[in-house]
Design a protein around this motif. Structure first.
Motif, short mmCIF file in Angstrom:
data_model
loop_
_atom_site.label_atom_id
_atom_site.label_comp_id
_atom_site.label_asym_id
_atom_site.label_seq_id
_atom_site.Cartn_x
_atom_site.Cartn_y
_atom_site.Cartn_z
N LEU A 27 -60.63 66.58 17.45
CA LEU A 27 -60.35 65.68 16.29
C LEU A 27 -58.95 65.17 16.22
CD1 LEU A 27 -61.75 68.96 14.76
CD2 LEU A 27 -62.79 66.66 15.06
N THR A 28 -59.01 64.22 15.33
CA THR A 28 -57.69 63.42 15.75
C THR A 28 -57.50 63.52 13.84
OG1 THR A 28 -57.91 61.95 17.56
CG2 THR A 28 -56.08 61.18 15.74
N TRP B 266 -43.74 70.52 9.20
CA TRP B 266 -44.92 70.18 9.75
C TRP B 266 -45.41 70.79 10.28
CZ3 TRP B 266 -47.39 66.38 12.91
CH2 TRP B 266 -48.43 66.23 12.74
N ASN B 267 -47.50 71.39 10.20
CA ASN B 267 -46.95 72.17 11.64
C ASN B 267 -45.96 72.90 12.70
OD1 ASN B 267 -49.54 71.53 11.59
ND2 ASN B 267 -49.69 69.68 12.72
N GLY B 268 -45.18 73.24 11.98
CA GLY B 268 -44.06 74.99 12.26
C GLY B 268 -43.04 74.51 12.44
N ALA B 269 -43.09 73.17 13.06
CA ALA B 269 -41.26 71.80 12.82
C ALA B 269 -41.44 70.93 11.94
CB ALA B 269 -41.47 71.06 14.14
N ASP C 159 -49.01 66.19 16.66
CA ASP C 159 -48.54 67.77 17.67
C ASP C 159 -50.09 67.80 18.53
OD1 ASP C 159 -48.21 70.11 17.81
OD2 ASP C 159 -48.09 70.74 15.96
N SER C 160 -50.92 68.28 19.45
CA SER C 160 -51.78 69.07 19.48
C SER C 160 -51.76 70.19 19.15
CB SER C 160 -51.47 68.91 21.36
OG SER C 160 -51.59 67.85 21.42
N LEU C 161 -53.02 70.73 18.69
CA LEU C 161 -53.54 72.36 17.44
C LEU C 161 -55.38 72.08 18.77
CD1 LEU C 161 -52.58 71.33 14.21
CD2 LEU C 161 -51.54 72.33 16.04
N SER D 299 -56.81 69.65 19.53
CA SER D 299 -57.06 68.57 18.52
C SER D 299 -55.42 67.47 17.83
CB SER D 299 -57.82 68.65 16.92
OG SER D 299 -56.34 69.43 16.23
N VAL D 300 -56.00 66.18 17.57
CA VAL D 300 -54.40 65.59 17.71
C VAL D 300 -54.03 65.10 16.10
CG1 VAL D 300 -52.78 63.58 18.36
CG2 VAL D 300 -54.63 64.38 19.80
N ALA D 301 -53.02 65.71 15.52
CA ALA D 301 -52.65 65.88 14.41
C ALA D 301 -51.63 64.92 14.34
CB ALA D 301 -52.35 67.14 13.88
#
Length: 177
Positions: free
Chosen positions: A87-88, A104-107, A117-119, A127-129
């Motif tokens: 997912l992107t 954002w996403n903990g950073a 960020d890869s999650l 998934s690529v955010a």
């Protein structure tokens, strides 16, 4: 004998020998079944190609392979391969400079930029955010005014001032900063 046997079992037949004597022939017929096996597997798209029974598969699908069992009979192996996508997601955020750092996403991010960020998804796939961070500046302006005492009160940005001094006012720009 000219007889077809279609089921397992013990078959007995009396035959005449060349000398005209009876002979008894016994057939014990065992039939091994065709073995079937179905494997259902779900993987992530980044795990492709998937290797199964010596073959590489590059897409979701149902694949069938015929093999020989230990008894020398055909066996049919079926692979049902499900493939979950990567997912992107792209998020574009515009903030004011005085709102930095942006979390954002903990950073924490302290400057304009595009961040990746890869999650892991709930299905365990990558998934690529992507964050596109825009930062509007906080604008500052200094106005120096000299007036005569008889011109007091002095009105500036909707506020009346009755004495000399340095005054600071916070206003919103068109960008909301």
């Amino acid at each position: 004998n000219g007889v077809d046997f279609t089921a397992p079992g013990t078959y007995v037949d009396s035959l005449l020998t060349a000398a005209g004597c009876d002979s008894i022939s016994t057939l014990i017929l065992n039939v091994n079944p065709v073995l079937t096996d179905t494997t259902t597997l779900t993987i992530c798209v980044n795990q492709l190609p998937y290797s199964w029974k010596g073959f590489d598969y590059t897409a979701a699908g149902t694949y069938v392979d015929s093999l020989l069992s230990a008894a020398g009979c055909d066996s049919i192996a079926t692979l049902i391969l499900n493939v979950n996508p990567v997912l992107t997601d792209t998020t574009t955020v515009t903030i004011c400079a005085n709102q930095l750092p942006y979390s954002w996403n903990g950073a924490d991010y302290t400057a304009v930029g595009t961040y990746v960020d890869s999650l892991l998804t709930a299905a365990g796939c990558d998934s690529v955010a992507i964050l596109i961070l825009n930062v509007n500046p906080v604008l500052t302006d200094t106005t120096t005014v000299t007036i005569c005492a008889n011109q007091l009160p002095y009105s500036w940005n909707g506020v009346d001032y009755t004495a000399g001094g340095t005054y600071v006012d916070s206003l919103l720009t068109a960008a909301g900063c």
